[in-house]
Design an enzyme around this catalytic site. Structure first.
Site, PDB file in Angstrom:
ATOM      1  N   GLU A  47       0.866  -1.197   0.000  1.00  0.00           N
ATOM      2  CA  GLU A  47       0.000   0.000   0.000  1.00  0.00           C
ATOM      3  C   GLU A  47       0.900   1.243   0.000  1.00  0.00           C
ATOM      4  O   GLU A  47       1.954   1.247   0.637  1.00  0.00           O
ATOM      5  CB  GLU A  47      -0.822  -0.030   1.302  1.00  0.00           C
ATOM      6  CG  GLU A  47      -1.668   1.184   1.580  1.00  0.00           C
ATOM      7  CD  GLU A  47      -2.245   1.189   3.000  1.00  0.00           C
ATOM      8  OE1 GLU A  47      -1.569   0.701   3.946  1.00  0.00           O
ATOM      9  OE2 GLU A  47      -3.374   1.677   3.161  1.00  0.00           O
ATOM     10  N   ASN A 110      -7.053   6.186  -1.563  1.00  0.00           N
ATOM     11  CA  ASN A 110      -5.927   5.290  -1.308  1.00  0.00           C
ATOM     12  C   ASN A 110      -6.121   4.116  -2.270  1.00  0.00           C
ATOM     13  O   ASN A 110      -7.022   3.298  -2.079  1.00  0.00           O
ATOM     14  CB  ASN A 110      -5.983   4.843   0.164  1.00  0.00           C
ATOM     15  CG  ASN A 110      -4.784   4.014   0.577  1.00  0.00           C
ATOM     16  OD1 ASN A 110      -4.090   3.453  -0.268  1.00  0.00           O
ATOM     17  ND2 ASN A 110      -4.567   3.905   1.876  1.00  0.00           N
ATOM     18  N   LYS A 127      -9.372   1.876  -1.901  1.00  0.00           N
ATOM     19  CA  LYS A 127      -9.569   1.289  -0.567  1.00  0.00           C
ATOM     20  C   LYS A 127     -10.909   1.709   0.033  1.00  0.00           C
ATOM     21  O   LYS A 127     -11.242   2.904   0.046  1.00  0.00           O
ATOM     22  CB  LYS A 127      -8.416   1.747   0.330  1.00  0.00           C
ATOM     23  CG  LYS A 127      -8.420   1.191   1.744  1.00  0.00           C
ATOM     24  CD  LYS A 127      -7.157   1.659   2.476  1.00  0.00           C
ATOM     25  CE  LYS A 127      -7.035   1.103   3.871  1.00  0.00           C
ATOM     26  NZ  LYS A 127      -5.758   1.503   4.516  1.00  0.00           N
ATOM     27  N   GLU A 146      -5.941   8.474   7.987  1.00  0.00           N
ATOM     28  CA  GLU A 146      -6.445   8.113   6.642  1.00  0.00           C
ATOM     29  C   GLU A 146      -7.796   8.768   6.356  1.00  0.00           C
ATOM     30  O   GLU A 146      -8.072   9.140   5.220  1.00  0.00           O
ATOM     31  CB  GLU A 146      -6.545   6.597   6.502  1.00  0.00           C
ATOM     32  CG  GLU A 146      -5.188   5.939   6.390  1.00  0.00           C
ATOM     33  CD  GLU A 146      -5.279   4.524   5.881  1.00  0.00           C
ATOM     34  OE1 GLU A 146      -5.852   4.299   4.812  1.00  0.00           O
ATOM     35  OE2 GLU A 146      -4.781   3.622   6.593  1.00  0.00           O
ATOM     36  N   CYS A 172      -4.744  -3.059   2.725  1.00  0.00           N
ATOM     37  CA  CYS A 172      -4.464  -3.047   4.168  1.00  0.00           C
ATOM     38  C   CYS A 172      -5.661  -3.357   5.049  1.00  0.00           C
ATOM     39  O   CYS A 172      -6.062  -4.497   5.171  1.00  0.00           O
ATOM     40  CB  CYS A 172      -3.802  -1.727   4.561  1.00  0.00           C
ATOM     41  SG  CYS A 172      -3.022  -1.890   6.181  1.00  0.00           S
ATOM     42  N   ASN A 197       0.328  -1.170   5.195  1.00  0.00           N
ATOM     43  CA  ASN A 197       1.233  -0.424   6.085  1.00  0.00           C
ATOM     44  C   ASN A 197       0.619  -0.583   7.467  1.00  0.00           C
ATOM     45  O   ASN A 197      -0.324   0.143   7.814  1.00  0.00           O
ATOM     46  CB  ASN A 197       1.255   1.072   5.753  1.00  0.00           C
ATOM     47  CG  ASN A 197       2.129   1.426   4.568  1.00  0.00           C
ATOM     48  OD1 ASN A 197       3.289   1.784   4.709  1.00  0.00           O
ATOM     49  ND2 ASN A 197       1.548   1.347   3.389  1.00  0.00           N
TER      50      ASN A 197
HETATM   51  N1  CDT Z   1      -2.886   1.208   6.543  1.00  0.00           N
HETATM   52  C1  CDT Z   1      -3.794   0.568   7.302  1.00  0.00           C
HETATM   53  O1  CDT Z   1      -4.943   0.401   6.903  1.00  0.00           O
HETATM   54  N2  CDT Z   1      -3.371   0.177   8.520  1.00  0.00           N
HETATM   55  C2  CDT Z   1      -4.251  -0.398   9.481  1.00  0.00           C
HETATM   56  C3  CDT Z   1      -3.826   0.020  10.858  1.00  0.00           C
HETATM   57  C4  CDT Z   1      -4.973   0.175  11.744  1.00  0.00           C
HETATM   58  S1  CDT Z   1      -4.524   0.792  13.323  1.00  0.00           S
HETATM   59  C5  CDT Z   1      -5.113   2.398  13.277  1.00  0.00           C
HETATM   60  C6  CDT Z   1      -4.328  -1.932   9.416  1.00  0.00           C
HETATM   61  O2  CDT Z   1      -5.445  -2.440   9.499  1.00  0.00           O
HETATM   62  O3  CDT Z   1      -3.301  -2.593   9.344  1.00  0.00           O
END
Ligand code: CDT
Length: 314
Positions: A47, A110, A127, A146, A172, A197
């Site tokens: 991502e 995204n 996304k 985000e 993600c 990420n």
């Molecule tokens: N980038 C992304 O979607 N990261 C989320 C972190 C969530 S914690 C605020 C994930 O689900 O991995």
């Protein structure tokens, strides 16, 4: 007949805030060269592969924010990814921040792009599940903004016939939601491409921190098994701008087994030979949706509990 292809998860180590697109694209091209050497058909990047994970910062200046976004795909700076795909006859999937001009207004998503071995764009996904906050949270060492920077994806969960099978993308946080997998599963998906990420620490729920890697593989393994699909999941890993990010890029089988997994927190190619026909023994037996799944029973239960019914056939 077996439909065997080689896939590669191209994990990226940290991308600094001031990294130019040129340096990141050069790292990606180097991984594509490695993937071609093992005769991969497809290489998958994380991502927001082209930049640092900028939602960790509150950025108020639009001209600074725009520096993290792509206003066209391909652009002059990302063109080498498309040219390399064509030169190496190698498919590529990568995440990026998309700045779209639609009906005269600017919209931010995204997104991820799927490029074929002829260097042309096969598909594009935005996304749906945007975690975190709109406003900076007091006391958080790293923000997760985000919701501030992106709109919810408006393209649904499409699949494409590509690489000899049926291919979909998630980004993600999408991977944690069973309905995202199921919408792909209902379209007979055979290969799900997922960039992520994932911070190792979530200041909103520090009690989850010890489970980050476990819950990552849990959702990938269950999503694959319950929908009879392969997945390639690829992270931006290591300590990026002082924030530890989950490595653990992996390839998961329709059985739910992990067949290949990263061993480092840096740029690393994780390679697996996969048979898309291995999806059949799940899609035609235990998860034969046509034979065993009973949408009208779900509707009845939903009516009795007063919840909103889903779309027909979902
Ligand atoms: N980038 C992304 O979607 N990261 C989320 C972190 C969530 S914690 C605020 C994930 O689900 O991995």
């Amino acid at each position: 007949m077996a439909r065997v292809i080689t896939v590669a998860a191209a994990q990226l180590g940290p991308v600094p805030r001031d990294a130019s697109r040129g340096t990141v694209v050069a790292r990606m091209v180097a991984l594509m060269e490695q993937a071609a050497q093992v005769r991969a058909a497809l290489v998958v990047f994380p991502e927001l592969a082209l930049t640092s994970f900028f939602p960790r910062w509150a950025i108020d200046d639009d001209s600074v924010l725009n520096g993290f976004f792509e206003s066209s795909m391909p652009s002059r700076e990302t063109q080498p990814l498309f040219a390399t795909a064509r030169r190496l006859q190698l498919g590529v999937c990568f995440g990026y921040a998309e700045l779209a001009r639609q009906a005269g207004s600017l919209r931010r998503f995204n997104s991820s792009a799927l490029v074929g071995p002829d260097g042309s764009l096969i598909g594009h996904y935005r996304k749906v599940h945007l975690p975190g906050d709109r406003e900076p949270q007091p006391g958080f060492e790293h923000q997760h903004l985000e919701k501030r920077y992106f709109e919810t994806g408006d393209l649904g969960f499409p699949v494409w016939r590509a690489f000899g099978g049926v291919v979909g993308m998630l980004i993600c946080n999408d991977r944690r939601w069973p309905e995202a997998w199921r919408v792909l599963g209902l379209q007979a998906v055979e290969l799900v491409l997922i960039g992520y990420n994932t911070p190792m620490r979530n200041p909103e729920a520090p009690e989850h921190d010890r489970l980050v890697a476990f819950q990552h593989s849990l959702v990938l393994q269950s999503g694959c098994y319950q929908n009879g699909t392969w997945a390639v999941a690829v992270g931006k890993a290591g300590i990026e701008e002082g924030q530890a990010m989950l490595p653990d890029s992996m390839v998961v089988a329709p059985s739910g087994e992990i067949v290949a997994r990263a061993t480092t927190s840096g740029d690393e190619l994780v390679v697996a030979e996969i048979d898309l026909d291995a999806t059949r023994s799940y899609k035609t037996t235990i998860f034969d949706f046509g034979a065993h799944r009973v949408p009208q029973a779900y509707r009845m239960i939903i009516e009795r509990t007063g919840a909103e019914p889903p779309e027909a056939g979902t």
